[in-house]
Design an enzyme around this catalytic site. Structure first.
Site, PDB file in Angstrom:
ATOM      1  N   SER A  36      48.598  60.195  40.042  1.00 51.84           N
ATOM      2  CA  SER A  36      49.538  60.263  38.930  1.00 51.84           C
ATOM      3  C   SER A  36      50.751  59.445  39.328  1.00 51.84           C
ATOM      4  CB  SER A  36      49.938  61.716  38.650  1.00 51.84           C
ATOM      5  OG  SER A  36      51.020  61.782  37.734  1.00 51.84           O
ATOM      6  N   ARG A  37      51.576  59.085  38.357  1.00 52.45           N
ATOM      7  CA  ARG A  37      52.830  58.400  38.686  1.00 52.45           C
ATOM      8  C   ARG A  37      53.839  59.377  39.269  1.00 52.45           C
ATOM      9  NH1 ARG A  37      53.952  55.805  32.938  1.00 52.45           N
ATOM     10  NH2 ARG A  37      53.229  57.909  32.425  1.00 52.45           N
ATOM     11  N   TYR A  58      49.088  55.014  41.360  1.00 48.50           N
ATOM     12  CA  TYR A  58      47.719  54.530  41.202  1.00 48.50           C
ATOM     13  C   TYR A  58      47.361  53.571  42.330  1.00 48.50           C
ATOM     14  CZ  TYR A  58      48.921  56.197  36.508  1.00 48.50           C
ATOM     15  OH  TYR A  58      49.355  56.947  35.456  1.00 48.50           O
ATOM     16  N   LEU A  74      43.703  56.401  31.484  1.00 51.37           N
ATOM     17  CA  LEU A  74      45.061  56.069  31.071  1.00 51.37           C
ATOM     18  C   LEU A  74      45.096  55.764  29.573  1.00 51.37           C
ATOM     19  CD1 LEU A  74      45.835  53.696  34.075  1.00 51.37           C
ATOM     20  CD2 LEU A  74      46.935  55.915  33.660  1.00 51.37           C
ATOM     21  N   HIS A  79      44.065  50.207  29.900  1.00 57.85           N
ATOM     22  CA  HIS A  79      42.682  50.249  30.374  1.00 57.85           C
ATOM     23  C   HIS A  79      42.281  48.981  31.120  1.00 57.85           C
ATOM     24  CE1 HIS A  79      41.139  53.587  27.455  1.00 57.85           C
ATOM     25  NE2 HIS A  79      41.974  54.038  28.357  1.00 57.85           N
ATOM     26  N   LYS A  97      36.691  54.994  27.044  1.00 56.02           N
ATOM     27  CA  LYS A  97      36.630  54.184  25.831  1.00 56.02           C
ATOM     28  C   LYS A  97      37.938  54.313  25.060  1.00 56.02           C
ATOM     29  CE  LYS A  97      36.918  57.713  23.321  1.00 56.02           C
ATOM     30  NZ  LYS A  97      38.119  57.856  22.460  1.00 56.02           N
ATOM     31  N   ARG A 165      48.141  58.950  20.950  1.00 55.66           N
ATOM     32  CA  ARG A 165      47.250  58.377  19.943  1.00 55.66           C
ATOM     33  C   ARG A 165      48.022  57.787  18.759  1.00 55.66           C
ATOM     34  NH1 ARG A 165      44.915  63.103  21.787  1.00 55.66           N
ATOM     35  NH2 ARG A 165      42.703  63.038  22.390  1.00 55.66           N
ATOM     36  N   ASP A 177      40.744  55.679  18.674  1.00 57.90           N
ATOM     37  CA  ASP A 177      40.497  56.965  19.308  1.00 57.90           C
ATOM     38  C   ASP A 177      39.147  57.563  18.930  1.00 57.90           C
ATOM     39  OD1 ASP A 177      41.564  59.179  20.965  1.00 57.90           O
ATOM     40  OD2 ASP A 177      41.305  60.293  19.108  1.00 57.90           O
TER      41      ASP A 177
END
Length: 324
Positions: A36-37, A58, A74, A79, A97, A165, A177
């Site tokens: 995680s960040r 990461y 992510l 991606h 995806k 989203r 999505d």
């Protein structure tokens, strides 16, 4: 080297838990690291889920020599960037995806995979489920006669205005999505589209909250779909032929694996043994990494998917059909 592949998860997204459940049931998949960040978040996440290693960036996970493959969950806009970085770090990549809404970016990612000698797969988990394989077998075997039409839907109501989203800068939207499943399902039935036409309704944030599309495939096969973030929960896929249709009430999650064969003689339910799609997805990738299987999904499918999504968005923006 044994058959078990060591995996790392890039992000702590909610969908990770579905893959972790699949990994827990497999002797070919071992999730050993998460990143995680936020280091504290990664550590808490790893502790709660029994993951051995936690990283606060990461980059640190990608530098771990014991991690052979990574799953990237992510936001959409990240991606390709992190798939490429992972491939360049020598990791195999399963990317959630959709890989991208831009075919050029997908091609670049697979070029890097080829150059680095690593595998890259787009994570359409439903494609690995026996229900999907059975549908394809029935259509190809002529169970409904000549295929003429595909119909798909996927929607759910999204009330949280801050959800990723609905963030245009992160490549959110209904087509990206949930609509991407519809596009994938119709492509599975009809092949690669020759022409598409899309219509969209934009949300206040600028992403498509409702999207409908029509797709023309080779052999005069048509496809129609609707997808949205403002409709009730709906998920269907139907292959319609000249002698009947095959209807799936749960085509994407595959929790109730039943295919209805609808003909003039009535409705026949074809049950398929239930299976964990995410486990099968991870195992297919792990087996491919070990050279014991072929990846179910590769460059060709991901490129076809990205081209279709890109054309649909272009069509909706320009209010005209777009040829591929």
């Amino acid at each position: 080297m044994n058959g078990t592949v060591n995996w790392g998860f890039v992000s702590t997204a909610n969908i990770n838990d579905k893959l972790l459940a699949g990994a827990a049931d497999s002797d070919r998949v071992d999730v050993i690291a998460v990143a995680s960040r936020d280091a504290a978040r990664a550590e808490a996440y790893a502790r709660d889920r029994g993951i051995e290693r936690a990283y606060g960036s990461y980059e640190q996970l990608l530098a771990d020599p014991d991690v052979e493959a990574v799953y990237i969950s992510l936001p959409n806009s990240l991606h390709v960037e992190w798939s490429v970085r992972a491939l360049e770090a020598g990791k195999h990549v399963l990317c959630e995806k959709p890989l991208s809404r831009r075919a050029e970016d997908v091609e670049r990612a697979f070029d890097v995979a080829e150059q680095s000698g690593r595998l890259l797969m787009e994570a359409f988990m439903y494609r690995h489920n026996p229900q999907t394989a059975k549908l394809e077998e029935l259509v190809r075997g002529g169970a409904i006669g000549r295929l003429r039409l595909g119909r798909a839907s996927f929607s759910f109501p999204l009330a949280d205005a801050g959800n990723v989203r609905l963030n245009a800068s992160l490549d959110g939207g209904g087509l990206m999505d949930v609509g991407c499943y519809c596009v994938s399902g119709l492509r599975l039935l009809g092949g690669e589209p020759e022409q598409v036409y899309g219509e969209q309704v934009l949300s206040e944030s600028g992403v498509d909250e409702l999207f409908t599309g029509t797709m023309r495939f080779p052999g005069d096969v048509l496809g129609q779909f609707d997808a949205g973030l403002v409709l009730q929960e709906r998920d269907e896929l139907e292959a319609i032929g000249e002698e009947g249709s095959l209807f799936l009430d749960d085509p994407w999650h595959c929790k109730r694996a039943v295919i209805e064969l609808r003909t003039a003689g009535g409705v026949e339910e074809i049950a398929v043994a239930p299976a964990h799609s995410y486990r099968l997805e991870l195992e297919n990738m792990s087996d491919a990494i070990r050279g014991e299987a072929e990846p179910l999904l590769g460059r060709e499918d991901a490129m076809g998917q990205a081209r279709a999504i890109e054309a649909l968005y272009r069509s909706a923006a320009e209010h005209r059909p777009v040829s591929l």
